[in-house]
Design a protein around this motif. Structure first.
Motif, PDB file in Angstrom:
ATOM      1  N   ALA A 376       0.839  -1.193   0.000  1.00 32.63           N
ATOM      2  CA  ALA A 376       0.000   0.000   0.000  1.00 32.63           C
ATOM      3  C   ALA A 376       0.876   1.246   0.000  1.00 32.63           C
ATOM      4  O   ALA A 376       2.062   1.198   0.314  1.00 32.63           O
ATOM      5  CB  ALA A 376      -0.914   0.002   1.220  1.00 32.63           C
ATOM      6  N   HIS A 377       0.279   2.381  -0.363  1.00 29.73           N
ATOM      7  CA  HIS A 377       1.005   3.655  -0.326  1.00 29.73           C
ATOM      8  C   HIS A 377       1.051   4.224   1.088  1.00 29.73           C
ATOM      9  O   HIS A 377       2.074   4.752   1.519  1.00 29.73           O
ATOM     10  CB  HIS A 377       0.336   4.673  -1.255  1.00 29.73           C
ATOM     11  CG  HIS A 377       0.402   4.322  -2.700  1.00 29.73           C
ATOM     12  ND1 HIS A 377      -0.461   3.429  -3.291  1.00 29.73           N
ATOM     13  CD2 HIS A 377       1.237   4.738  -3.684  1.00 29.73           C
ATOM     14  CE1 HIS A 377      -0.167   3.321  -4.577  1.00 29.73           C
ATOM     15  NE2 HIS A 377       0.855   4.107  -4.841  1.00 29.73           N
ATOM     16  N   CYS A 379      -0.163   6.917   2.547  1.00 29.30           N
ATOM     17  CA  CYS A 379       0.190   8.332   2.709  1.00 29.30           C
ATOM     18  C   CYS A 379      -0.276   8.817   4.085  1.00 29.30           C
ATOM     19  O   CYS A 379      -1.325   8.421   4.573  1.00 29.30           O
ATOM     20  CB  CYS A 379      -0.483   9.174   1.633  1.00 29.30           C
ATOM     21  SG  CYS A 379      -0.117   8.653  -0.055  1.00 29.30           S
ATOM     22  N   MET A 383      -6.767   9.816   1.713  1.00 33.80           N
ATOM     23  CA  MET A 383      -7.377  10.354   0.502  1.00 33.80           C
ATOM     24  C   MET A 383      -8.529  11.285   0.885  1.00 33.80           C
ATOM     25  O   MET A 383      -9.308  11.018   1.808  1.00 33.80           O
ATOM     26  CB  MET A 383      -7.908   9.232  -0.390  1.00 33.80           C
ATOM     27  CG  MET A 383      -6.821   8.299  -0.927  1.00 33.80           C
ATOM     28  SD  MET A 383      -5.522   9.135  -1.884  1.00 33.80           S
ATOM     29  CE  MET A 383      -4.159   9.070  -0.720  1.00 33.80           C
ATOM     30  N   ARG A 434       0.085   7.479  -5.421  1.00 28.29           N
ATOM     31  CA  ARG A 434      -1.322   7.217  -5.082  1.00 28.29           C
ATOM     32  C   ARG A 434      -2.235   8.345  -5.533  1.00 28.29           C
ATOM     33  O   ARG A 434      -3.363   8.112  -5.973  1.00 28.29           O
ATOM     34  CB  ARG A 434      -1.447   7.021  -3.557  1.00 28.29           C
ATOM     35  CG  ARG A 434      -2.893   6.837  -3.070  1.00 28.29           C
ATOM     36  CD  ARG A 434      -3.527   5.602  -3.674  1.00 28.29           C
ATOM     37  NE  ARG A 434      -4.883   5.352  -3.238  1.00 28.29           N
ATOM     38  CZ  ARG A 434      -5.978   5.782  -3.866  1.00 28.29           C
ATOM     39  NH1 ARG A 434      -5.856   6.550  -4.957  1.00 28.29           N
ATOM     40  NH2 ARG A 434      -7.176   5.470  -3.422  1.00 28.29           N
ATOM     41  N   ARG A 435      -1.757   9.579  -5.470  1.00 28.28           N
ATOM     42  CA  ARG A 435      -2.604  10.710  -5.832  1.00 28.28           C
ATOM     43  C   ARG A 435      -2.542  11.004  -7.330  1.00 28.28           C
ATOM     44  O   ARG A 435      -3.053  12.016  -7.791  1.00 28.28           O
ATOM     45  CB  ARG A 435      -2.240  11.929  -4.987  1.00 28.28           C
ATOM     46  CG  ARG A 435      -2.447  11.678  -3.503  1.00 28.28           C
ATOM     47  CD  ARG A 435      -2.220  12.914  -2.661  1.00 28.28           C
ATOM     48  NE  ARG A 435      -1.943  12.590  -1.276  1.00 28.28           N
ATOM     49  CZ  ARG A 435      -2.860  12.409  -0.326  1.00 28.28           C
ATOM     50  NH1 ARG A 435      -4.146  12.538  -0.622  1.00 28.28           N
ATOM     51  NH2 ARG A 435      -2.513  12.126   0.913  1.00 28.28           N
ATOM     52  N   ASP A 465      -8.754   4.018   3.358  1.00 31.46           N
ATOM     53  CA  ASP A 465      -7.583   4.342   2.547  1.00 31.46           C
ATOM     54  C   ASP A 465      -6.715   3.110   2.333  1.00 31.46           C
ATOM     55  O   ASP A 465      -6.305   2.803   1.200  1.00 31.46           O
ATOM     56  CB  ASP A 465      -6.792   5.448   3.254  1.00 31.46           C
ATOM     57  CG  ASP A 465      -5.640   5.974   2.418  1.00 31.46           C
ATOM     58  OD1 ASP A 465      -5.751   7.107   1.926  1.00 31.46           O
ATOM     59  OD2 ASP A 465      -4.633   5.267   2.266  1.00 31.46           O
ATOM     60  N   VAL A 466      -6.408   2.383   3.397  1.00 33.36           N
ATOM     61  CA  VAL A 466      -5.525   1.217   3.296  1.00 33.36           C
ATOM     62  C   VAL A 466      -6.187   0.090   2.512  1.00 33.36           C
ATOM     63  O   VAL A 466      -5.541  -0.605   1.727  1.00 33.36           O
ATOM     64  CB  VAL A 466      -5.115   0.736   4.705  1.00 33.36           C
ATOM     65  CG1 VAL A 466      -4.383  -0.608   4.640  1.00 33.36           C
ATOM     66  CG2 VAL A 466      -4.222   1.777   5.376  1.00 33.36           C
ATOM     67  N   HIS A 468      -8.555   0.304   0.216  1.00 41.78           N
ATOM     68  CA  HIS A 468      -9.021   0.658  -1.130  1.00 41.78           C
ATOM     69  C   HIS A 468      -7.938   1.442  -1.859  1.00 41.78           C
ATOM     70  O   HIS A 468      -8.187   2.471  -2.471  1.00 41.78           O
ATOM     71  CB  HIS A 468     -10.328   1.445  -1.063  1.00 41.78           C
ATOM     72  CG  HIS A 468     -11.465   0.642  -0.522  1.00 41.78           C
ATOM     73  ND1 HIS A 468     -11.708   0.540   0.834  1.00 41.78           N
ATOM     74  CD2 HIS A 468     -12.400  -0.123  -1.133  1.00 41.78           C
ATOM     75  CE1 HIS A 468     -12.752  -0.259   1.021  1.00 41.78           C
ATOM     76  NE2 HIS A 468     -13.198  -0.663  -0.151  1.00 41.78           N
ATOM     77  N   ASP A 469      -6.739   0.906  -1.796  1.00 41.82           N
ATOM     78  CA  ASP A 469      -5.599   1.499  -2.466  1.00 41.82           C
ATOM     79  C   ASP A 469      -5.533   0.955  -3.897  1.00 41.82           C
ATOM     80  O   ASP A 469      -6.327   0.095  -4.297  1.00 41.82           O
ATOM     81  CB  ASP A 469      -4.322   1.131  -1.691  1.00 41.82           C
ATOM     82  CG  ASP A 469      -3.181   2.112  -1.901  1.00 41.82           C
ATOM     83  OD1 ASP A 469      -3.211   2.841  -2.915  1.00 41.82           O
ATOM     84  OD2 ASP A 469      -2.262   2.136  -1.078  1.00 41.82           O
ATOM     85  N   TYR A 471      -2.569  -0.823  -5.420  1.00 42.37           N
ATOM     86  CA  TYR A 471      -1.385  -1.324  -4.746  1.00 42.37           C
ATOM     87  C   TYR A 471      -0.172  -1.477  -5.663  1.00 42.37           C
ATOM     88  O   TYR A 471      -0.314  -1.603  -6.886  1.00 42.37           O
ATOM     89  CB  TYR A 471      -1.708  -2.671  -4.097  1.00 42.37           C
ATOM     90  CG  TYR A 471      -2.853  -2.567  -3.121  1.00 42.37           C
ATOM     91  CD1 TYR A 471      -2.643  -2.142  -1.818  1.00 42.37           C
ATOM     92  CD2 TYR A 471      -4.163  -2.851  -3.515  1.00 42.37           C
ATOM     93  CE1 TYR A 471      -3.697  -2.011  -0.920  1.00 42.37           C
ATOM     94  CE2 TYR A 471      -5.220  -2.722  -2.637  1.00 42.37           C
ATOM     95  CZ  TYR A 471      -4.986  -2.300  -1.337  1.00 42.37           C
ATOM     96  OH  TYR A 471      -6.035  -2.152  -0.454  1.00 42.37           O
ATOM     97  N   TRP A 552       3.559   3.065  -7.599  1.00 43.74           N
ATOM     98  CA  TRP A 552       4.038   3.091  -6.212  1.00 43.74           C
ATOM     99  C   TRP A 552       5.501   3.476  -6.296  1.00 43.74           C
ATOM    100  O   TRP A 552       6.220   2.996  -7.172  1.00 43.74           O
ATOM    101  CB  TRP A 552       3.862   1.708  -5.610  1.00 43.74           C
ATOM    102  CG  TRP A 552       4.156   1.520  -4.148  1.00 43.74           C
ATOM    103  CD1 TRP A 552       3.268   1.600  -3.121  1.00 43.74           C
ATOM    104  CD2 TRP A 552       5.414   1.166  -3.541  1.00 43.74           C
ATOM    105  NE1 TRP A 552       3.876   1.320  -1.918  1.00 43.74           N
ATOM    106  CE2 TRP A 552       5.211   1.050  -2.151  1.00 43.74           C
ATOM    107  CE3 TRP A 552       6.691   0.933  -4.032  1.00 43.74           C
ATOM    108  CZ2 TRP A 552       6.214   0.722  -1.256  1.00 43.74           C
ATOM    109  CZ3 TRP A 552       7.710   0.610  -3.149  1.00 43.74           C
ATOM    110  CH2 TRP A 552       7.466   0.507  -1.780  1.00 43.74           C
TER     111      TRP A 552
END
Length: 757
Positions: A376-377, A379, A383, A434-435, A465-466, A468-469, A471, A552
């Motif tokens: 995962a990203h 961040c 989001m 991710r963005r 967020d984690v 529904h990334d 990946y 990623w």
């Protein structure tokens, strides 16, 4: 056995010719510049000279930096490119992101998108870069990614500053009635040295905007005052004082709040829904069902964010089944099945690999299987986006990396033209690719459609967020090599299977498009490394697993660095060679690479005896145009393995801001070490098992090694910075673990087999 398609030079030439043909057809359009987007919304007293520079009558100079600031320092370095040529101090300018506009398309994001190694300067590679670069303008892709921001801006933004300066000098010459050649510029002022008369930029800006520069000469590197030196970051004051600059800080009059609850099984639709309890909760305004290319679920509108969060929890819903392997064992099997099919494309195929292995003796054969998990990203800022649809105009306050795609896709959802969409790109608390997605902006747009013209700030929970990334994909590889009598590898065969990042992105954003060829991201970091080995094949095999994957930090290089450099370490051990000395020989055709290897070895005193219980590991990667060597020293302690020190040497071609480069090298290494030590995304019943930092954590500050960094400038082309520290980190650590323990760990994360302090 499936067929391995070899990407031939002839097929590449034909493909490049086809793209170039399209450019020729639209040659006038390609050469014609996009309109200056600043013309549409100039404040009174402001003048714009090009899409990057505004000057006000009070002598305020504003530089437009059209790339997303997510901590990598882009607002500083890109602003310095303009300020250097404009002869303005960096702390004397204002920096704005600017509007979504095709004028800010990022050529370099696509120019290196072909299946060519960065060091390949041949006709076909250069033709491919020209074609892909031209395509970037036709697409008008304004984006931040691929460590391309500085590479793309290096000429564009210096030219913008130089052009504005020349126009201002011409206007001042007329105003002062003196020859332009007798004028000098400093600190936004134009001075006639013989007489001492002067005018400010603001005083002549209106006159200057109508003048075209007769000549455009950029400063020589020897005359740079800002570039090449560490600068105080333009975003530092706002960040250390807690200014409201991030997406989650947006605060508008009459604002509503929201969140989302999407299917925990990607792509699955709800089969049974009960909203009654959620709709009755205090503060809830409305619940909106959403069906998008990113998935299916619900948007909740409420009077405050907490009410939205609690209502999301109260929605009773059952979901359909996934169309991908439901757990880790099944995912691993899908990757191994893809490898067994060998149904892929060889993006590198030097010599004759099959012949080289036909008669190899067992003692000269090295074989290994590697595997990495989804990542995962994560961040730090989850989001979020704020949207307002009012009077046929959509305003989006979005911490995004792709403003023009955001504008395009959200316009369609809102039912308005792109000209009626304003994308306000905020600072972002981490991006890492991710963005570069549009889901959070699209969801906010759909929710705003139901808010009667009021703005809605839509914030995801950390768990949403984690889980529904998009990946970093899982990947697996089969590797074999033949060693010569001197222990050096003479033949290498690498097959790597992974879901296609590019195909996954297209399914979400432009589902009517298809990927026209092999996805090089599957093998980037393996097929494009500057090693000279007579028989050398690297095959990319797409695995049909529909879990969403995306960019990623360092993309395919993130796992191929681990695969390639750990296997190279295995070859050195099997051939009884020093790992650094073996690399020096294999990299001899690329002097810049050799100097990086030698520099990092010198810094780390490679080869000197270490006390018992300590060891070092080495890795080298070329990614995003930069050559990076990393060595990590570890120690065996009662609490577990402790990372003591990491040395990094990187050749970036031209170091525009050494302070930011060092920070990004360390940041990238920490990101890669975190993933190597303990990060993984796992699946059960089609759903992501991790949910927050307690089960998807990064390495903590007490675990970080001491860092020593050297920045080199030997290569003739400018390289990227933001991602290049990540690919060598995992293999350097894994190779150190082998040197310390004798364990060759071929599957990440490493904490499955060793413990870290």
């Amino acid at each position: 056995m499936g067929a391995i398609a070899t990407i031939t030079r002839r097929s590449l030439l034909i493909g490049a010719a086809a793209i170039a043909g399209g450019v020729a057809v639209g040659y006038f359009y390609y050469r014609k510049p996009f309109p200056n987007p600043l013309d549409d919304d100039l404040a009174e007293g402001n003048v714009t000279f090009n899409p990057y520079v505004k000057i006000a009558a009070d002598n305020t100079v504003t530089v437009i930096v059209p790339r997303a600031e997510m901590g990598q320092g882009v607002t500083t370095t890109l602003a310095a490119l303009v300020a250097e040529e404009l002869d303005v101090a960096l702390d004397a300018i204002k920096v704005e992101h600017g509007p979504a506009s095709y004028a800010y398309y990022n050529r370099e994001m696509l120019a290196e998108g072909g299946p060519f190694a960065f060091f390949d300067d041949g006709l076909i590679a250069e033709s491919g870069r020209a074609a892909f670069g031209a395509a970037s303008k036709f697409l008008g892709l304004q984006g931040t990614g691929g460590s391309a921001s500085v590479r793309d801006a290096f000429d564009n933004m210096r030219q913008a500053g130089a052009a504005a300066r020349q126009m201002l000098i011409a206007a001042a010459a007329t105003r002062l009635d003196v020859p332009a050649g007798e004028l000098r510029t400093t600190d936004a002022t134009i001075v006639h040295q013989p007489s001492g008369k002067s005018v400010t930029y603001g005083e002549v800006a209106v006159d200057a905007q109508t003048l075209a520069p007769e000549t455009l000469q950029l400063k020589e590197k020897a005359h740079w005052r800002l570039l090449g030196k560490p600068q105080m970051r333009t975003d530092m004051l706002a960040k250390v004082t807690g200014a409201p600059i991030f997406g989650v800080d947006v605060n508008l009059p009459d604002m509503l709040y929201g969140t989302v609850k999407m299917s925990p099984r990607f792509g699955a639709k709800p089969t049974k829904i009960d909203l009654s309890a959620a709709e009755k909760m205090p503060g809830v305004v409305k619940i909106v069902q959403m069906d998008t290319t990113y998935g299916h679920g619900f948007g909740i509108i409420a009077q405050n964010t907490w009410a939205a969060f609690k209502a999301a929890e109260a929605i009773a819903v059952e979901w359909g089944e996934p169309d991908y392997p439901a757990d880790n064992a099944a995912i691993s099997k899908a990757l191994q099945d893809a490898l067994a099919s060998a149904d892929g494309s060889a993006l590198r195929d030097d010599g004759n690999v099959d012949t080289a292995f036909a008669d190899v003796a067992r003692e000269k054969l090295v074989e290994a299987d590697y595997e990495v998990p989804y990542l995962a990203h994560a961040c730090m800022e989850p989001m979020n986006a704020t949207a307002r649809l009012k009077d046929g105009v959509l305003d989006l306050w979005s911490p995004n990396q792709v403003p023009t795609i955001t504008r395009q896709l959200c316009a369609g959802l809102a039912g308005v033209g792109q000209d009626n969409v304003n994308v306000h790109t905020t600072y972002m608390g981490g991006g890492f690719g991710r963005r570069g997605e549009v889901d959070f902006s699209m969801f906010a747009t759909l929710i705003a459609k139901e808010a009667d013209g009021r703005p809605v700030k839509v914030t995801w929970t950390r768990e949403e967020d984690v889980r529904h990334d998009v990946y970093r994909p899982a990947a697996a590889g089969k590797f074999r090599a033949r060693l010569g009598d001197d222990g050096m590898p003479v033949a290498v065969d690498m097959a790597i299977a992974s879901p296609s990042v590019m195909a996954s992105i297209l399914r979400r954003t432009f589902p009517w498009l298809w990927l026209p060829g092999p996805d090089k991201t599957i093998v980037e970091g393996s097929f494009d490394q500057p090693y000279t080995i007579p028989d050398y094949r690297v095959t990319a095999i797409p695995a049909a697993i529909s879990i969403p994957v995306g960019f990623w930090r360092s993309v395919g290089n993130s796992y191929n660095g681990f695969f390639h450099e750990c296997f190279m370490d295995e070859l050195a051990a099997a051939g009884k060679l020093d790992p650094v000395e073996m690399r020096r020989k294999l990299l001899a055709a690329q002097p810049a690479a050799v100097k990086v290897v030698e520099k990092v070895a010198e810094m780390a005193k490679w080869g000197e005896a270490l006390p018992a219980g300590k060891a070092k590991g080495f890795a080298f990667t070329l990614s995003f145009g930069s050559w990076v060597g990393e060595i990590v020293q570890i120690a065996d302690t009662p609490a577990g393995i402790r990372l003591e020190k990491m040395w990094i040497a990187a050749d970036v071609g031209t170091a525009l801001d050494p302070g930011i480069i060092e920070a990004q090298l360390v940041s990238g290494a920490v990101y890669g070490l975190s993933a190597a030590m303990g990060q993984e995304v796992t699946f059960a019943d089609g759903m992501v098992e991790q949910s927050n930092f307690h089960d998807y954590d990064a390495m903590r500050i007490f675990q970080c090694p001491e860092f020593e960094v050297a920045i080199l400038e030997n290569y003739h082309k400018l390289g990227g910075v933001g991602e290049i520290g990540t690919p060598p980190a995992a293999p350097a650590l894994a190779n150190a673990v082998f040197a310390l323990t004798g364990k060759r760990i071929r599957k990440l994360p490493l904490n499955k087999e060793v413990s870290f302090a």
